[in-house]
Structures are given as structure tokens and as C-alpha cells.
Design a protein around this motif. Structure first.
Motif, mmCIF file in Angstrom:
data_model
loop_
_atom_site.group_PDB
_atom_site.id
_atom_site.type_symbol
_atom_site.label_atom_id
_atom_site.label_comp_id
_atom_site.label_asym_id
_atom_site.label_seq_id
_atom_site.Cartn_x
_atom_site.Cartn_y
_atom_site.Cartn_z
ATOM 1 N N ALA A 64 -6.977 5.898 -4.882
ATOM 2 C CA ALA A 64 -5.994 4.813 -4.768
ATOM 3 C C ALA A 64 -4.826 5.225 -3.874
ATOM 4 C CB ALA A 64 -5.465 4.441 -6.149
ATOM 5 N N MET A 65 -4.142 4.225 -3.367
ATOM 6 C CA MET A 65 -2.874 4.486 -2.669
ATOM 7 C C MET A 65 -1.839 4.877 -3.720
ATOM 8 S SD MET A 65 -2.221 1.316 -0.086
ATOM 9 C CE MET A 65 -3.502 0.630 0.921
ATOM 10 N N SER A 66 -0.875 5.678 -3.322
ATOM 11 C CA SER A 66 0.233 5.994 -4.220
ATOM 12 C C SER A 66 1.172 4.790 -4.280
ATOM 13 C CB SER A 66 1.005 7.208 -3.706
ATOM 14 O OG SER A 66 1.716 6.873 -2.522
ATOM 15 N N PHE A 67 2.115 4.828 -5.208
ATOM 16 C CA PHE A 67 3.117 3.765 -5.296
ATOM 17 C C PHE A 67 3.819 3.599 -3.952
ATOM 18 C CE2 PHE A 67 7.472 2.370 -5.847
ATOM 19 C CZ PHE A 67 7.327 1.212 -6.598
ATOM 20 N N ALA A 68 4.297 4.697 -3.389
ATOM 21 C CA ALA A 68 4.997 4.631 -2.096
ATOM 22 C C ALA A 68 4.090 4.066 -1.014
ATOM 23 C CB ALA A 68 5.512 6.016 -1.704
ATOM 24 N N GLU A 69 2.836 4.496 -0.994
ATOM 25 C CA GLU A 69 1.898 3.981 0.013
ATOM 26 C C GLU A 69 1.674 2.481 -0.137
ATOM 27 O OE1 GLU A 69 -0.810 7.967 0.839
ATOM 28 O OE2 GLU A 69 -1.267 6.711 -0.908
ATOM 29 N N GLN A 70 1.615 1.981 -1.377
ATOM 30 C CA GLN A 70 1.462 0.534 -1.602
ATOM 31 C C GLN A 70 2.634 -0.220 -0.970
ATOM 32 O OE1 GLN A 70 -1.065 -1.153 -2.909
ATOM 33 N NE2 GLN A 70 -2.149 0.273 -4.226
ATOM 34 N N ILE A 71 3.838 0.245 -1.235
ATOM 35 C CA ILE A 71 5.039 -0.442 -0.746
ATOM 36 C C ILE A 71 5.138 -0.342 0.775
ATOM 37 C CG2 ILE A 71 7.565 -0.490 -0.815
ATOM 38 C CD1 ILE A 71 6.220 -1.514 -3.430
ATOM 39 N N ILE A 72 4.891 0.839 1.313
ATOM 40 C CA ILE A 72 4.946 1.014 2.770
ATOM 41 C C ILE A 72 3.879 0.158 3.440
ATOM 42 C CG2 ILE A 72 4.608 2.686 4.640
ATOM 43 C CD1 ILE A 72 5.836 4.811 2.643
ATOM 44 N N HIS A 73 2.687 0.141 2.866
ATOM 45 C CA HIS A 73 1.588 -0.634 3.440
ATOM 46 C C HIS A 73 1.889 -2.131 3.449
ATOM 47 C CE1 HIS A 73 -2.441 -1.997 4.406
ATOM 48 N NE2 HIS A 73 -2.431 -2.721 3.305
ATOM 49 N N LEU A 74 2.337 -2.674 2.326
ATOM 50 C CA LEU A 74 2.589 -4.116 2.289
ATOM 51 C C LEU A 74 3.696 -4.499 3.263
ATOM 52 C CD1 LEU A 74 5.308 -5.231 0.540
ATOM 53 C CD2 LEU A 74 4.019 -4.250 -1.319
ATOM 54 N N ARG A 156 1.993 -5.531 -3.998
ATOM 55 C CA ARG A 156 3.139 -5.407 -4.907
ATOM 56 C C ARG A 156 2.647 -5.447 -6.350
ATOM 57 N NH1 ARG A 156 6.734 -9.450 -3.229
ATOM 58 N NH2 ARG A 156 5.467 -10.855 -4.469
ATOM 59 N N GLY A 157 1.620 -6.269 -6.625
ATOM 60 C CA GLY A 157 1.036 -6.308 -7.967
ATOM 61 C C GLY A 157 0.462 -4.962 -8.374
ATOM 62 N N ALA A 158 -0.183 -4.287 -7.434
ATOM 63 C CA ALA A 158 -0.694 -2.943 -7.726
ATOM 64 C C ALA A 158 0.469 -1.996 -8.030
ATOM 65 C CB ALA A 158 -1.514 -2.419 -6.553
ATOM 66 N N ALA A 159 1.528 -2.085 -7.254
ATOM 67 C CA ALA A 159 2.700 -1.225 -7.480
ATOM 68 C C ALA A 159 3.309 -1.498 -8.859
ATOM 69 C CB ALA A 159 3.732 -1.443 -6.370
ATOM 70 N N ILE A 160 3.325 -2.757 -9.258
ATOM 71 C CA ILE A 160 3.848 -3.103 -10.588
ATOM 72 C C ILE A 160 2.960 -2.497 -11.676
ATOM 73 C CG2 ILE A 160 4.185 -5.046 -12.186
ATOM 74 C CD1 ILE A 160 5.176 -6.642 -9.683
ATOM 75 N N ALA A 161 1.659 -2.519 -11.468
ATOM 76 C CA ALA A 161 0.744 -1.900 -12.444
ATOM 77 C C ALA A 161 1.028 -0.398 -12.558
ATOM 78 C CB ALA A 161 -0.707 -2.151 -12.047
ATOM 79 N N TYR A 162 1.379 0.243 -11.454
ATOM 80 C CA TYR A 162 1.710 1.668 -11.486
ATOM 81 C C TYR A 162 2.973 1.912 -12.319
ATOM 82 C CZ TYR A 162 -1.437 2.375 -7.420
ATOM 83 O OH TYR A 162 -2.503 2.440 -6.562
ATOM 84 N N ILE A 163 3.927 1.016 -12.191
ATOM 85 C CA ILE A 163 5.157 1.125 -12.990
ATOM 86 C C ILE A 163 4.805 1.037 -14.475
ATOM 87 C CG2 ILE A 163 7.325 -0.060 -13.571
ATOM 88 C CD1 ILE A 163 7.488 -0.890 -10.587
#
Length: 176
Positions: A64-74, A156-163
Motif C-alpha cells: 500500500a501507499m503510506s499516508f503521506a504518499e496517499q496525500i501527495i498522490h491525490l 483521501r478515504g484511504a488516508a482516513i482509514a489509515y487514521i
């Protein structure tokens, strides 16, 4: 029985017609997109704020992408797609940047979202209706705007799931 079938067919036809007409008019205006996009930016910044600095590289699985990677990617995708498919001018920042801390990440999110909003806002109705080739498919620029929004929501939904996976309450969603 014949009257019942005819009535049912007419009713079904009218329902389908109303659905198709409603769908055809469901496209948002540029002003509505701009307001929704601004809300999306603020929500994304709140998501970034919620994740502790020491968990920015958290990912639930090695693939998976990391949290930071999710945010940077989107963020970078919103700017990159806007530039490439929505007639965007060269951005004043590096779309390929890799922010290394939360402050840099929030500045990057802001720059990317603002760039996409300005690029979309500069399109005329005619330009929005033009078809473009994008990722092996063809769609209107208006559909590309929807793609950017959907892609942002997905990551962003994936990042929220990580939180949540780290026992942290994410920011409350607000659609408007």
C-alpha cells in the motif's frame, strides 16, 4: 390486464425519462465545483492535521501507499491532470515534489488544489464540452473534472482509514 401492462409501461417510461433528464442536468457549474473543491481542500488539510508526524509513513500493508504518499498522490494528480488535460499553464511549483514534513505537505496540498481550481475556473463552457483522450479513454473535460474529484475522494478515504487504523478519530465529514 392489458390496461395494467400499458399503465405500467407508461409509468416506467416516464420514470426513465425523468431519471435521464435529471442525470443530464446533474452536472455542476464551475462556481459549484469551485465551492465543493475548496471544501475538499479544507477537508484534506484537516485529514493531514489529524495524522501525527510520527505516523506520516504508516501504511497498513507493504504493497500500500503510506499516508503521506496517499496525500501527495491525490494532490499532485489533481494538479497534473489539470495541467495535462484541462489546458493548465505551467504551475509555479513542482508537481513532483515530495514534502518531508507536515508543514510542507499542507503547503503542497494547498498549491495543488488552488492550481486545479484556477485551471478549471479558466475553462469556458465550450472547452468543458470538448472531448479529450485520457488514460486510454475519451471523455469531455467536464468528465475529467469529475475524475479529479473522484480520484481525490478515493485517496483521501484511504488516508482516513489509515487514521482510524491507528485509533485516531478522523475529522468529521462535511459535504458542503
Amino acid at each position: 390486464m392489458k390496461n395494467l401492462k400499458n399503465s405500467l409501461a407508461i409509468g416506467l417510461s416516464l420514470t426513465l425519462l425523468l431519471f435521464v433528464q435529471g442525470f443530464a442536468h446533474a452536472q455542476t457549474t464551475i462556481e459549484e465545483f469551485a465551492a465543493k473543491w475548496e471544501n475538499s481542500k479544507q477537508f484534506t488539510l484537516e485529514v493531514v492535521d489529524k495524522m501525527p508526524d510520527d505516523l506520516m509513513n504508516y501504511k497498513p500493508h507493504e504493497s500500500a501507499m503510506s499516508f503521506a504518499e496517499q496525500i501527495i498522490h491525490l494532490s499532485s494528480a489533481a494538479a497534473g491532470i489539470s495541467q495535462r488535460f484541462l489546458n493548465g499553464a505551467a504551475p509555479s511549483f513542482d508537481i513532483g515534489a515530495k514534502p518531508s514534513n507536515k508543514a510542507e505537505m499542507k503547503a503542497f496540498v494547498t498549491a495543488c488544489f488552488d492550481y486545479a481550481k484556477a485551471t478549471v475556473g479558466a475553462l469556458s463552457a465550450e472547452q468543458l464540452a470538448e472531448s479529450v483522450e485520457i488514460f486510454g479513454s475519451t471523455g469531455t473535460r467536464r468528465q475529467v473534472v469529475g475524475l479529479i474529484d473522484d480520484h481525490t475522494t478515493h485517496h483521501r478515504g484511504a488516508a482516513i482509514a489509515y487514521i482510524r487504523a491507528n485509533g485516531i478519530e478522523p475529522p468529521r465529514f462535511r459535504g458542503m
